[in-house]
Scaffold this active site. Structure first.
Site, mmCIF file in Angstrom:
data_model
loop_
_atom_site.group_PDB
_atom_site.id
_atom_site.type_symbol
_atom_site.label_atom_id
_atom_site.label_comp_id
_atom_site.label_asym_id
_atom_site.label_seq_id
_atom_site.Cartn_x
_atom_site.Cartn_y
_atom_site.Cartn_z
ATOM 1 N N ASP A 34 24.700 65.859 85.957
ATOM 2 C CA ASP A 34 24.446 67.142 85.290
ATOM 3 C C ASP A 34 22.939 67.433 85.193
ATOM 4 O OD1 ASP A 34 25.112 69.496 84.040
ATOM 5 O OD2 ASP A 34 25.440 68.595 82.073
ATOM 6 N N ARG B 283 18.966 73.198 85.354
ATOM 7 C CA ARG B 283 17.776 73.137 84.507
ATOM 8 C C ARG B 283 16.574 72.585 85.283
ATOM 9 N NH1 ARG B 283 20.901 70.201 79.848
ATOM 10 N NH2 ARG B 283 22.484 70.263 81.479
ATOM 11 N N ARG C 170 19.058 77.979 91.317
ATOM 12 C CA ARG C 170 19.876 76.839 90.871
ATOM 13 C C ARG C 170 20.288 75.941 92.034
ATOM 14 N NH1 ARG C 170 22.201 76.684 85.962
ATOM 15 N NH2 ARG C 170 23.989 75.615 86.855
ATOM 16 N N HIS D 137 20.830 71.683 92.995
ATOM 17 C CA HIS D 137 21.998 70.983 93.554
ATOM 18 C C HIS D 137 21.594 70.230 94.819
ATOM 19 C CE1 HIS D 137 24.401 73.008 90.645
ATOM 20 N NE2 HIS D 137 24.352 74.200 91.198
ATOM 21 N N GLN E 224 37.069 71.753 87.232
ATOM 22 C CA GLN E 224 37.950 72.938 87.241
ATOM 23 C C GLN E 224 37.285 74.100 86.521
ATOM 24 O OE1 GLN E 224 41.745 71.784 85.579
ATOM 25 N NE2 GLN E 224 42.654 72.041 87.595
ATOM 26 N N LEU F 185 32.178 50.325 99.868
ATOM 27 C CA LEU F 185 32.058 51.143 98.652
ATOM 28 C C LEU F 185 33.080 52.275 98.728
ATOM 29 C CD1 LEU F 185 30.325 52.079 96.104
ATOM 30 C CD2 LEU F 185 29.058 53.496 97.696
ATOM 31 N N ARG G 7 28.729 64.563 76.221
ATOM 32 C CA ARG G 7 30.152 64.890 76.239
ATOM 33 C C ARG G 7 30.747 64.486 77.586
ATOM 34 N NH1 ARG G 7 27.653 70.070 75.501
ATOM 35 N NH2 ARG G 7 27.226 71.033 77.513
HETATM 36 C C1 IPE Z 1 30.156 68.804 84.188
HETATM 37 O O1 IPE Z 1 28.988 69.537 84.074
HETATM 38 C C2 IPE Z 1 30.739 68.958 85.549
HETATM 39 C C3 IPE Z 1 29.957 68.414 86.645
HETATM 40 C C4 IPE Z 1 28.846 67.714 86.549
HETATM 41 C C5 IPE Z 1 30.507 68.654 87.947
HETATM 42 P P1 IPE Z 1 28.979 71.001 83.425
HETATM 43 O O2 IPE Z 1 27.571 71.451 83.418
HETATM 44 O O3 IPE Z 1 29.957 71.867 84.125
HETATM 45 O O4 IPE Z 1 29.540 70.704 81.972
HETATM 46 P P2 IPE Z 1 29.330 71.457 80.588
HETATM 47 O O5 IPE Z 1 29.703 72.893 80.827
HETATM 48 O O6 IPE Z 1 27.887 71.318 80.225
HETATM 49 O O7 IPE Z 1 30.219 70.753 79.624
HETATM 50 C C1 IPE Z 2 25.593 69.851 87.507
HETATM 51 O O1 IPE Z 2 24.460 70.606 87.254
HETATM 52 C C2 IPE Z 2 26.260 70.214 88.818
HETATM 53 C C3 IPE Z 2 27.505 70.982 88.670
HETATM 54 C C4 IPE Z 2 28.124 71.222 87.566
HETATM 55 C C5 IPE Z 2 28.085 71.511 89.899
HETATM 56 P P1 IPE Z 2 24.559 72.013 86.516
HETATM 57 O O2 IPE Z 2 24.717 73.079 87.546
HETATM 58 O O3 IPE Z 2 25.607 71.987 85.477
HETATM 59 O O4 IPE Z 2 23.120 72.100 85.878
HETATM 60 P P2 IPE Z 2 22.774 72.606 84.401
HETATM 61 O O5 IPE Z 2 23.626 71.842 83.459
HETATM 62 O O6 IPE Z 2 23.050 74.080 84.373
HETATM 63 O O7 IPE Z 2 21.317 72.301 84.248
HETATM 64 MG MG MG Z 3 25.622 71.443 83.541
#
Ligand code: IPE
Ligand code: IPE
Ligand code: MG
Length: 266
Positions: free
Chosen positions: A36, A40, A49, A53, A82, A147, A210
């Site tokens: 995650d 940001r 964004r 990724h 999801q 792996l 979480r």
């Molecule tokens: C959790 O991250 C899902 C993945 C890393 C793929 P999110 O960014 O979607 O989760 P929340 O919304 O902060 O809980």
């Molecule tokens: C996690 O990074 C990757 C996915 C959920 C696909 P985020 O895209 O949730 O990045 P933040 O949480 O917005 O920084």
């Molecule tokens: Mg996120």
């Protein structure tokens, strides 16, 4: 608890000294990661964004390389939940494109290094191009045994449990299964992670504490490691620190330590 600081005594150590700190016998057999903080990371640099990724893929590559080096045999990553379908279509399309591109360019190297690719989640919801590439990668890497890389795509822990219940109910209906045969071991066989040990360690980056609907059943006794580091910054050193912290945990599984047992006669 967020592990804000490096485990005690590790700050001055080099990466190879960190590796030497690890006890090979007690390394996790299965690590799960909620990757995650990509958005940001990008925002902090004034980038779109998707740049976050894309950079996150480099972290994944470093973690995979480290696990191969250490002989950690299973890694499960949360790549798309999801709930992530609720993001703007442009971000979803870009993410799916990135997945397809990663698989087409990396597939050969994955197989060469003995990495078996598995997926969990409602992958049939993915766009046809990405889905076809995934299926091909799964098939081509079936024989690999260094792996197991399990990728959560369109994954939700609650749906996984509901899907398992549905299959169990169907098997009861046809008489393949009797209700009194259902126990935890059998239930596990109906989950998409069947065959994998439960994760010993879950890492979540980006400071959120979480689970976000990841591996709800499988995480029952997993050690949780939350770090403020954003996923694109989570590289080899960060992964080593997580493993060191894991090895300092006292896993009791509801028992008490032998030293805490009263001596006979007391
Ligand atoms: C959790 O991250 C899902 C993945 C890393 C793929 P999110 O960014 O979607 O989760 P929340 O919304 O902060 O809980
Ligand atoms: C996690 O990074 C990757 C996915 C959920 C696909 P985020 O895209 O949730 O990045 P933040 O949480 O917005 O920084
Ligand atoms: Mg996120």
């Amino acid at each position: 608890m967020i592990a804000n600081s490096a485990p005690a005594g590790t700050t001055a150590l080099s990466d190879s000294e960190l590796v030497a700190r690890l006890t090979p016998d007690t390394l996790p057999r299965h690590v799960a990661i909620i990757m995650d903080g990509n958005g940001r990371w990008a925002r902090a640099r004034g980038l779109p964004r998707i740049a976050g990724h894309s950079e996150g893929i480099k972290s994944l590559q470093e973690v995979i390389a480290l696990f191969l080096e250490l002989g950690i045999p299973a890694l499960t990553i949360y790549a798309f939940s999801q709930e992530n379908w609720n993001r703007p279509a442009t971000e979803i399309t870009a993410l799916m494109g990135l997945l397809e591109h990663y698989l087409s360019t990396e597939q050969g190297r994955l197989v060469e290094r003995g990495i078996r690719l598995r997926t969990i989640g409602r992958v049939e919801m993915l766009p046809p191009g990405a889905l076809a590439r995934l299926r091909a990668s799964e098939a081509e890497s079936r024989h690999c045994d260094k792996l197991v890389l399990t990728v959560g795509l369109s994954y939700g822990g609650r749906s996984e449990i509901v899907d398992a219940v549905r299959k169990i109910a169907a098997d009861c209906k046809t008489g393949r299964l009797q209700a009194d045969e259902i126990d935890e071991g059998l239930f596990e066989q109906y989950l998409s992670t069947t065959g994998l040990p439960d994760p010993d360690l879950l890492i979540r980056t980006s400071g959120e504490s979480r689970i976000s609907n990841f591996l709800l059943w499988q995480l029952a006794y997993t050690e949780l490691y939350f770090t403020p580091t954003l996923w694109p910054d989570f590289r080899r050193r960060e992964a080593l620190l997580a493993l060191i912290e894991f090895q300092q945990r006292d896993r009791r599984f509801g028992r008490i330590k032998p030293s805490m047992t009263p001596s006979p006669g007391r």
